[in-house]
Design an enzyme around this catalytic site. Structure first.
Site, PDB file in Angstrom:
ATOM      1  N   GLU A 108      30.701  10.238  18.959  1.00  0.00           N
ATOM      2  CA  GLU A 108      32.135   9.944  18.953  1.00  0.00           C
ATOM      3  C   GLU A 108      32.444   8.466  19.220  1.00  0.00           C
ATOM      4  OE1 GLU A 108      34.977  11.749  18.427  1.00  0.00           O
ATOM      5  OE2 GLU A 108      33.767  13.434  17.730  1.00  0.00           O
ATOM      6  N   SER A 156      52.496  72.895  39.344  1.00  0.00           N
ATOM      7  CA  SER A 156      52.456  73.342  40.739  1.00  0.00           C
ATOM      8  C   SER A 156      51.950  72.284  41.708  1.00  0.00           C
ATOM      9  CB  SER A 156      51.576  74.594  40.856  1.00  0.00           C
ATOM     10  OG  SER A 156      52.170  75.674  40.168  1.00  0.00           O
TER      11      SER A 156
END
Length: 720
Positions: A113, A382
């Site tokens: 770079e 229940s």
């Protein structure tokens, strides 16, 4: 002749010397002009940058830019530190320190770079001139000259979509200022934490994990070179989409590193020969326990907002135990293991802390993201009778010596447009029964009468106090689980944990702690604690529900340790529940079809009730999970329960010596020893109107006495 030849030779030598001098002069001129120009430009540029940075009002000042907060990925962890998931938006980034970045990666990036990075002051003048002449020759922008420092300030402070000369000039000015403020390594580390590597990976930490599932410090030379080659064109050089181009780019980086002396020839040749080896998938795309993560994510967004959750770099510690999760998933998978089987959900809560230890919201998150453990609102059947029992004991009812008649009932009360008809599944009845016996049989007709005695509002109040958060309709059918909205497994596990915890309800907690990326605690759980019901009532209900596992409808949930629980099954076997607990853990299991109210009347050849698959799943899970704790009995409170000897009921009946099975004491009666099949908890009643006046009427016999006769033998075994 000799003299002539010598003269000619002399003239040739002089001519050659002249030509040499001319050549040297030309070369000097050719070399000198660019050097002079370069020097002049360099001087002018440096002076210009210095002047601009100091006095130019229109150009940016580095100091004026302020602190830039990089978007960082949030991480969610299990209780043991295991990573469950990453949460991120467009930018998937985890900022790391320079100590965690290997030199080989720094060198690779610099080589490809910005090879003169360590020698320039933010702007590479040689690169600038090279790019200028190349672009002039090409008559287009063919080369760039951005240094690493210029890329960094551009990413941090400037509009990346702006490609004007003004933006480039600002970039150079800021780069020069940055080089004066930070060291080369500091700048490089900042760059490596911000630059884009493709696949939503910003920064080297995310990139190393995305492509190799490694920490950056563990990268090989070849892997570091591959990553270094990506920022220039992440899509073109993507190793997943274009492996050949990625390999070619990697080799270019390696050659440049060798050329600049960053690696030896042997290292270069060895890295060049290394094949492209990527992780099979990005860890950022894999989520452990997706139902848990989705629930945690929703809570986080409500606490911190989307922006901070997906870009704030939060570190989220949860209460989830991976071992419990595995146990829960295996318990479900090994029980409902055939094609077409119904789904199941499971929630486990630590009773003394309220911590959610396990949550299974479904079997396949990809096919259905609906979390059955939290989002599903189903009829509890229940399993809701427990709240009616608690309410009855709060009113002073003695469950061992209060009797109702088990029989088909048609109950009317003021405001009801028609009678409420209740029967038991299979139409099998037992005559006069104590509340304890009716609980172990899960007798609908007894509990329907008891609901009118206790009052629907009281049952609703108890359920809410104990941990139910859904809206509840104050109808008598609530005692049988007849709800208009329904409840979630998380709510039921939380409410039953109240019984295990001596009547104290603790708000369920799944997020234990939230920190920022630097480790600072932003939020810590402080679960709300309330004494929902008395310890005496909680203990007495627990004694009865213990019997239910020992010899009631929940025998398949027996784990050879102290445990209590209640089954629940709705009409046509559409929902089946088991809600149970030990002194340490409260776990609820729901089984059903989430897509619709579908009957489970033939699953593995049986009708699914709460005492079948839900109890089996509960037993498989709790048998192992509870053994992480020392075995202990439910703690008996110092203050014992006091029954109201003057408690009066509209539906209570007077037992006779030939019709009862009970005891005259408040201890657990030995005569209540019949084992009841799991199907007896099926709710079979019509939903009554919502109005509940204080004085119901019926044709059933009423009792005006509290006489408690001695106990004869128990009732016959039921077949439903």
């Amino acid at each position: 002749m000799r003299t002539g030849r010598e003269r000619r030779s002399s003239r040739v030598r002089r001519a050659r010397a002249v030509r040499r001098r001319r050549t040297v002069i030309i070369i000097c001129v050719i070399v000198a002009i660019p050097l002079i120009t370069l020097g002049a430009l360099a001087g002018l540029l440096l002076v210009g940058l210095h002047t601009v940075a100091a006095v130019q009002q229109d150009l940016p000042s580095l100091e004026a830019q302020g602190e830039v907060k990089l978007a960082e990925t949030t991480q969610i962890f299990a209780a043991d530190g295991t990573l469950l998931a990453y949460l991120h938006g467009e930018e998937n980034r985890t900022v790391i320190s320079g100590k965690e970045i290997p030199d080989i990666l720094r060198y690779a990036v610099v080589a490809i770079e910005d090879e003169r990075y360590y020698s320039h002051s933010g702007v590479d003048l040689e690169g600038l001139l090279r790019a200028f002449f190349a672009n002039v020759r090409a008559q287009r922008v063919d080369q760039g000259f951005s240094t690493i420092t210029m890329q960094l300030v551009g990413n941090l402070y400037l509009d990346r979509t702006d490609i004007s000369l003004t933006r480039k000039w600002n970039e150079m000015a800021l780069a020069w200022q940055m080089e004066r403020k930070y060291s080369k390594n500091e700048i490089l580390d900042m760059y490596l934490n911000t630059v884009y590597f493709g696949s939503n990976a910003y920064g080297v930490e995310a990139a190393a994990r995305t492509y190799f599932n490694k920490d950056p410090k563990d990268l090989t030379l070849a892997e570091a070179a591959l990553l270094a080659g990506l920022p220039q064109a992440p899509s073109i050089y993507s190793p997943r989409s274009h492996p050949e181009k990625a390999l070619e780019r990697r080799n270019t980086v390696l050659a440049k590193m060798y050329e600049l002396g960053y690696i030896t020839r042997s290292e270069y040749l060895q890295a060049m020969a290394e094949p492209l080896k990527l992780a099979p998938y990005s860890p950022y795309t894999k989520v452990e326990e997706p139902y848990v993560v989705a629930y945690v994510r929703k809570l986080l967004i409500s606490m911190f907002g989307e922006q901070r959750v997906f870009a704030g770099g939060l570190r989220v510690e949860t209460t989830i135990d991976p071992d419990y999760q595995k146990l829960a998933e295996e318990a479900i998978a090994s029980t409902l293991d055939q094609p077409g089987d119904p789904s199941a959900a499971l929630v486990c809560i630590e009773t003394k802390t309220g911590y959610i230890k396990a949550m299974v919201g479904g079997s396949d998150y990809d096919s259905s993201k609906f979390n059955l453990a939290v989002q599903a609102k189903r009829q509890p059947g229940s399993a809701f009778k427990t709240f009616c029992l608690v309410a009855a004991l709060e009113k002073g009812m003695d469950p061992y010596n209060t009797y109702y008649e088990s029989m088909p009932v048609s109950l009317t009360y003021p405001g009801a447009p028609e009678p409420w008809k209740v029967k038991t599944y299979g139409n099998v009845y037992y005559g006069i029964s104590s509340v304890v016996e009716a609980t172990l049989r899960s007798d609908n007709t007894v509990y329907a009468q008891m609901a009118l005695d206790v009052g629907a509002e009281h049952i609703v109040d108890v359920a809410h106090r104990m941990g139910i958060t859904s809206e509840l309709n104050a109808d008598p059918a609530i005692a049988l689980g007849g709800l208009r909205v329904g409840v979630s497994p998380l709510e039921m596990a939380s409410a039953y944990a109240t019984l295990a915890n001596g009547g104290e309800h603790i708000e369920p907690t799944i997020i234990l702690r939230v920190k920022d990326a630097n480790g600072k605690v932003l939020w810590e759980a402080k679960p709300k604690r309330t004494q929902a019901i008395s310890a005496a009532v909680a203990y007495e209900v627990t004694r009865i529900l213990e019997m239910n596992i020992q010899r009631g409808t929940g025998t398949k949930a027996n784990i050879d340790r102290p445990a209590a629980g209640k089954t629940g099954t709705t009409t046509e076997w559409r929902d089946a529940w088991f809600c149970g607990y030990t002194p340490h853990l409260s776990t609820t299991v729901w089984v059903g079809h989430p897509e619709a109210q579908i009957s489970m009347d033939n699953v593995h050849g049986i009708r699914v009730t709460g005492g079948s698959f839900p109890a089996i799943i509960w037993q498989k899970f709790m048998y192992e999970a509870d053994r992480k704790y020392p075995e202990e009995d439910f703690r008996e409170p110092q203050v014992k329960i006091q029954y109201d000897r003057f408690f009066r009921s509209n539906y209570q009946v007077v037992p006779t010596s030939t019709t009862i099975s009970t005891t005259t004491t408040t201890s657990v009666p030995e005569t209540v020893s019949t084992t009841f099949p799991e199907t007896s908890d099926t709710t079979a009643s019509s939903l009554p109107p919502s109005t509940l006046p204080p004085s119901p009427t019926t044709t059933l016999p009423r009792s005006t006495t509290t006489t408690r006769p001695p106990s004869p033998p128990g009732p016959p075994q039921t077949n439903f």
